[in-house]
Structure formats: structure tokens, C-alpha cells
Design an enzyme around this catalytic site. Sequence first.
Site, mmCIF file in Angstrom:
data_model
loop_
_atom_site.group_PDB
_atom_site.id
_atom_site.type_symbol
_atom_site.label_atom_id
_atom_site.label_comp_id
_atom_site.label_asym_id
_atom_site.label_seq_id
_atom_site.Cartn_x
_atom_site.Cartn_y
_atom_site.Cartn_z
ATOM 1 N N GLY A 161 0.954 -1.087 -0.244
ATOM 2 C CA GLY A 161 -0.049 -0.171 -0.259
ATOM 3 C C GLY A 161 0.464 1.443 -0.249
ATOM 4 O O GLY A 161 0.277 1.804 -0.298
ATOM 5 N N LEU A 184 13.306 -11.639 1.688
ATOM 6 C CA LEU A 184 14.092 -10.713 2.521
ATOM 7 C C LEU A 184 14.526 -11.659 3.149
ATOM 8 O O LEU A 184 15.761 -11.522 3.902
ATOM 9 C CB LEU A 184 13.141 -9.410 3.254
ATOM 10 C CG LEU A 184 12.822 -8.386 2.322
ATOM 11 C CD1 LEU A 184 11.382 -8.042 3.611
ATOM 12 C CD2 LEU A 184 13.813 -7.235 2.431
ATOM 13 N N ASN A 242 4.322 1.985 15.001
ATOM 14 C CA ASN A 242 3.775 2.642 16.481
ATOM 15 C C ASN A 242 3.390 1.426 16.975
ATOM 16 O O ASN A 242 3.632 1.589 18.158
ATOM 17 C CB ASN A 242 2.449 3.833 16.039
ATOM 18 C CG ASN A 242 0.797 2.880 15.847
ATOM 19 O OD1 ASN A 242 -0.179 1.871 16.480
ATOM 20 N ND2 ASN A 242 0.862 2.237 14.279
ATOM 21 N N TYR A 300 4.544 -8.681 15.565
ATOM 22 C CA TYR A 300 4.547 -7.746 14.921
ATOM 23 C C TYR A 300 5.302 -6.464 15.022
ATOM 24 O O TYR A 300 6.277 -6.099 14.955
ATOM 25 C CB TYR A 300 3.222 -7.336 13.821
ATOM 26 C CG TYR A 300 3.408 -5.744 12.843
ATOM 27 C CD1 TYR A 300 4.118 -5.564 12.243
ATOM 28 C CD2 TYR A 300 2.703 -5.084 14.065
ATOM 29 C CE1 TYR A 300 4.132 -4.312 11.274
ATOM 30 C CE2 TYR A 300 2.887 -3.818 13.009
ATOM 31 C CZ TYR A 300 3.494 -4.037 11.593
ATOM 32 O OH TYR A 300 3.554 -2.746 10.977
ATOM 33 N N SER A 305 -1.203 4.830 7.877
ATOM 34 C CA SER A 305 -0.498 6.427 6.366
ATOM 35 C C SER A 305 -1.774 5.579 5.863
ATOM 36 O O SER A 305 -1.565 4.434 4.791
ATOM 37 C CB SER A 305 0.160 6.067 6.850
ATOM 38 O OG SER A 305 0.449 6.604 5.661
HETATM 39 P P1 NAI Z 1 1.997 -3.923 2.979
HETATM 40 O O1 NAI Z 1 1.627 -5.077 3.893
HETATM 41 O O2 NAI Z 1 0.590 -3.396 2.366
HETATM 42 O O3 NAI Z 1 3.348 -4.027 2.026
HETATM 43 C C1 NAI Z 1 3.781 -4.900 2.184
HETATM 44 C C2 NAI Z 1 4.885 -5.079 1.037
HETATM 45 O O4 NAI Z 1 6.517 -6.031 1.625
HETATM 46 C C3 NAI Z 1 4.378 -6.246 0.945
HETATM 47 O O5 NAI Z 1 4.105 -5.981 -0.385
HETATM 48 C C4 NAI Z 1 4.991 -7.159 1.202
HETATM 49 O O6 NAI Z 1 4.591 -8.373 -0.205
HETATM 50 C C5 NAI Z 1 5.525 -7.006 0.897
HETATM 51 N N1 NAI Z 1 6.901 -8.184 1.712
HETATM 52 C C6 NAI Z 1 6.255 -8.954 3.052
HETATM 53 N N2 NAI Z 1 6.798 -10.310 3.137
HETATM 54 C C7 NAI Z 1 8.266 -9.922 2.439
HETATM 55 C C8 NAI Z 1 9.224 -10.451 2.175
HETATM 56 N N3 NAI Z 1 9.472 -11.662 3.407
HETATM 57 N N4 NAI Z 1 10.263 -10.232 1.164
HETATM 58 C C9 NAI Z 1 10.318 -9.408 1.138
HETATM 59 N N5 NAI Z 1 9.137 -8.748 0.441
HETATM 60 C C10 NAI Z 1 8.231 -8.541 1.528
HETATM 61 O O7 NAI Z 1 2.036 -2.621 4.240
HETATM 62 P P2 NAI Z 1 2.259 -1.008 4.059
HETATM 63 O O8 NAI Z 1 0.515 -0.521 4.905
HETATM 64 O O9 NAI Z 1 2.103 -0.724 2.386
HETATM 65 O O10 NAI Z 1 3.523 -0.589 5.206
HETATM 66 C C11 NAI Z 1 4.686 -0.818 4.330
HETATM 67 C C12 NAI Z 1 5.108 -0.834 5.415
HETATM 68 O O11 NAI Z 1 5.243 -0.079 6.469
HETATM 69 C C13 NAI Z 1 5.451 -2.241 6.156
HETATM 70 O O12 NAI Z 1 6.433 -2.277 6.545
HETATM 71 C C14 NAI Z 1 4.382 -1.962 7.439
HETATM 72 O O13 NAI Z 1 4.894 -2.412 8.753
HETATM 73 C C15 NAI Z 1 4.879 -0.171 7.712
HETATM 74 N N6 NAI Z 1 3.952 0.288 8.314
HETATM 75 C C16 NAI Z 1 2.839 1.079 7.852
HETATM 76 C C17 NAI Z 1 1.827 1.684 8.779
HETATM 77 C C18 NAI Z 1 -0.219 2.177 7.309
HETATM 78 O O14 NAI Z 1 -0.192 2.821 8.031
HETATM 79 N N7 NAI Z 1 0.804 1.399 6.196
HETATM 80 C C19 NAI Z 1 2.154 2.208 9.814
HETATM 81 C C20 NAI Z 1 2.975 1.201 10.639
HETATM 82 C C21 NAI Z 1 3.993 0.724 10.069
HETATM 83 C C1 15L Z 2 0.400 -1.025 11.533
HETATM 84 O O1 15L Z 2 2.125 -1.173 11.848
HETATM 85 C C2 15L Z 2 -0.138 -1.440 10.093
HETATM 86 O O2 15L Z 2 1.054 -2.014 9.497
HETATM 87 C C3 15L Z 2 -1.307 -1.016 9.353
HETATM 88 O O3 15L Z 2 -1.403 -1.968 8.594
HETATM 89 C C4 15L Z 2 -1.647 -0.599 10.183
HETATM 90 O O4 15L Z 2 -2.937 -1.639 11.141
HETATM 91 C C5 15L Z 2 -1.672 0.340 11.482
HETATM 92 O O5 15L Z 2 -0.455 -0.091 11.779
HETATM 93 C C6 15L Z 2 -2.487 1.166 12.345
HETATM 94 O O6 15L Z 2 -2.273 1.118 13.302
HETATM 95 O O7 15L Z 2 -3.449 1.909 12.355
#
Ligand code: NAI
Ligand code: 15L
Length: 273
Positions: free
Chosen positions: A22, A60, A120, A144, A174
Amino acid sequence: MPATHPTGLRFRRLLLTGAAGGLGRELRTRLKAYCDTLRLSDVAPLGPAAAGEEIQPAALQDGAAVHALLHDVDAVVHLGGISVEGPFEPILQANIVGIYHLYEAARKHGVRRIVFASSNHVTGFYRQDEVIDARMPMRPDGYYGLSKAFGENLAQFYFDRYGLETVSLRIGSSFPEPKDRRMLATWMSFDDLERLVVASLSAPVVGHSVIYGLSDNTVRWWDNTPAAHIGYRPRDSSDAFRAQVEARQPTLDHGNPATRYQGGGFVTQGPFD
Ligand code: NAI
Ligand code: 15L
């Protein structure tokens, strides 16, 4: 040679992991303005490379693939990994073994800075009526959150031992808009996400800095004063969505841990056996 972005920030080659996710899809279009070549990686499909892009799939947990991924890279925006709470083993591979591979490869290739998407959920067991900052002890709310805590500690070690700089972004929520009352405090717009990542890449000296990722929301649980040197200035706010969120969710169950703690629903997930 493409023009320099008005921020003055320009890398020769930037690596974006998690580029199919995302936030990765958002930053894929936005980060091109700050580099000659954007290298995109994920385990999920990324489609064809557009102008100025390179596609390099990698899991990874595959050390050799991650080593190759870091070749000839100036800086990294590391979003890849499991992004929600779940059973330990997959999180161990993607987020813990994975970030170890990333930093080892960065060290060997002489990469200077990583922007790490932490969460967070590293501090999810603080209460929603507390205001905290990044100097306070970690209180992860699940496997996580623990994996992100490991990532932050790893980043601190690689700075102390090798001088490899990191900004750990404890991102709130986000998404295009806040989905519920909790997100009125935790929300960060995609434009502010870009501002935060660009500030983290361009701040002159960061060492290992930890900053919460949120917009300029009136209600907030996180004080970013200790990270003022990053120069992040959010311009959006969840306030514009408040009326519609409160109409959708008029009452709150204060006996529910998901309402009491900052981590929301993550704090009640599991056990997974
Ligand atoms: P997402 O789940 O949409 O994207 C994560 C990506 O990592 C996916 O495309 C997935 O295929 C890839 N992935 C998963 N396992 C993998 C592996 N073993 N090797 C290589 N790639 C792998 O998550 P999003 O929402 O885009 O978040 C991006 C980052 O930001 C994440 O690390 C998430 O933990 C962090 N984050 C996101 C938040 C949000 O509100 N969207 C809030 C807090 C943290
Ligand atoms: C995260 O760390 C997740 O990646 C995201 O999908 C949301 O759940 C976010 O935290 C949140 O706390 O809203």
C-alpha cells in the site's frame, strides 16, 4: 540527467523495498523525483519497470538475494515485510531475519542511510490517555510490534558499531483517510508520508533517530519534539474527517482493551496456536 527536485535532494540510486504494498505503491511514483534510478523490490508482482525504475524481486529472508539488492545503492527506504500482527514464524523470517540481511548487505556495500518503516505498535501498550515520546521504553503490543522493536535496536547497533545512519519511522496509520476514532489520533496522509520520508533522507545528520509518523492531528498521543532535527513539518490533519468518523462510530466501549491502548485492535490479537 533529470532535474534536481526543489528540496535539493537527489540520489543516484534509491532502493524501495515493499514496493508492491500500500505505501510502496504510493512512494513508487513519488520517490522518482528524488533519484536518477529507483530500484523496486518485493516478493509480490511489481509490473513492468517504467522510465527511471529497476525491478529486482527479492525475499528478505534470502540473504544472497538481499545482498545483490543493495549493490550500488545510495540509500534505502525499507517498507518490506509483514505489516500486521500474526503468528511468530512468518514475522521472524520477513521482519527479523529480513532486516538483519538488509543491514548486513548495506554495511558490506557501504550504504550510508536507511529509512526504516517501523510502527506505532512498538509502543502499542501505552494507554490512549497518555502522551509519549520516542525516548520512553518500548511496549510492543504483539509479535509484529516486537519485530519492529528488533529492527529499531538493530538500527541503533549498526549506527553505534558501523556509523550506518537510520531514521526509524514509527508510522501511525497511513491510509487515504482515517477509518475510525483511533485513527483520528494516528492518521498520516500520503502527502505527509512523502514529507516524512524526504525529510528523513535529507536531514544532514540523523545517527539513529526515531520519529512517529502522523499528520498534524489535533488529538495526538505522540510528541515528536526529540526528533525535531529531522525537520518534518506535516501539513495535513485528520480533523477534516472528524465529523464523518464520529457519525460512523458514535460511541466507544471503554472496557475494551482495543479502545484503552494506543495499539488498538492489535493488542487483543493472538494467541495463534
Ligand atoms: P503492505 O503489507 O501493504 O506492504 C508490505 C510489502 O512487503 C508487501 O508488498 C509484501 O509483499 C512485502 N513483503 C512481505 N513479506 C516480504 C518478504 N518476506 N520479502 C520481501 N517482501 C515482503 O504494508 P504497508 O501498509 O504498505 O506498510 C509498509 C511498511 O510500513 C510495512 O513495513 C509496515 O509494517 C509499515 N507500517 C505501515 C503502516 C500503515 O499505516 N500503512 C503503519 C505502521 C507501519
Ligand atoms: C501498522 O503497523 C500496520 O502496518 C497498518 O496496517 C495499520 O494497522 C497501522 O499499524 C495502525 O496502527 O493503524
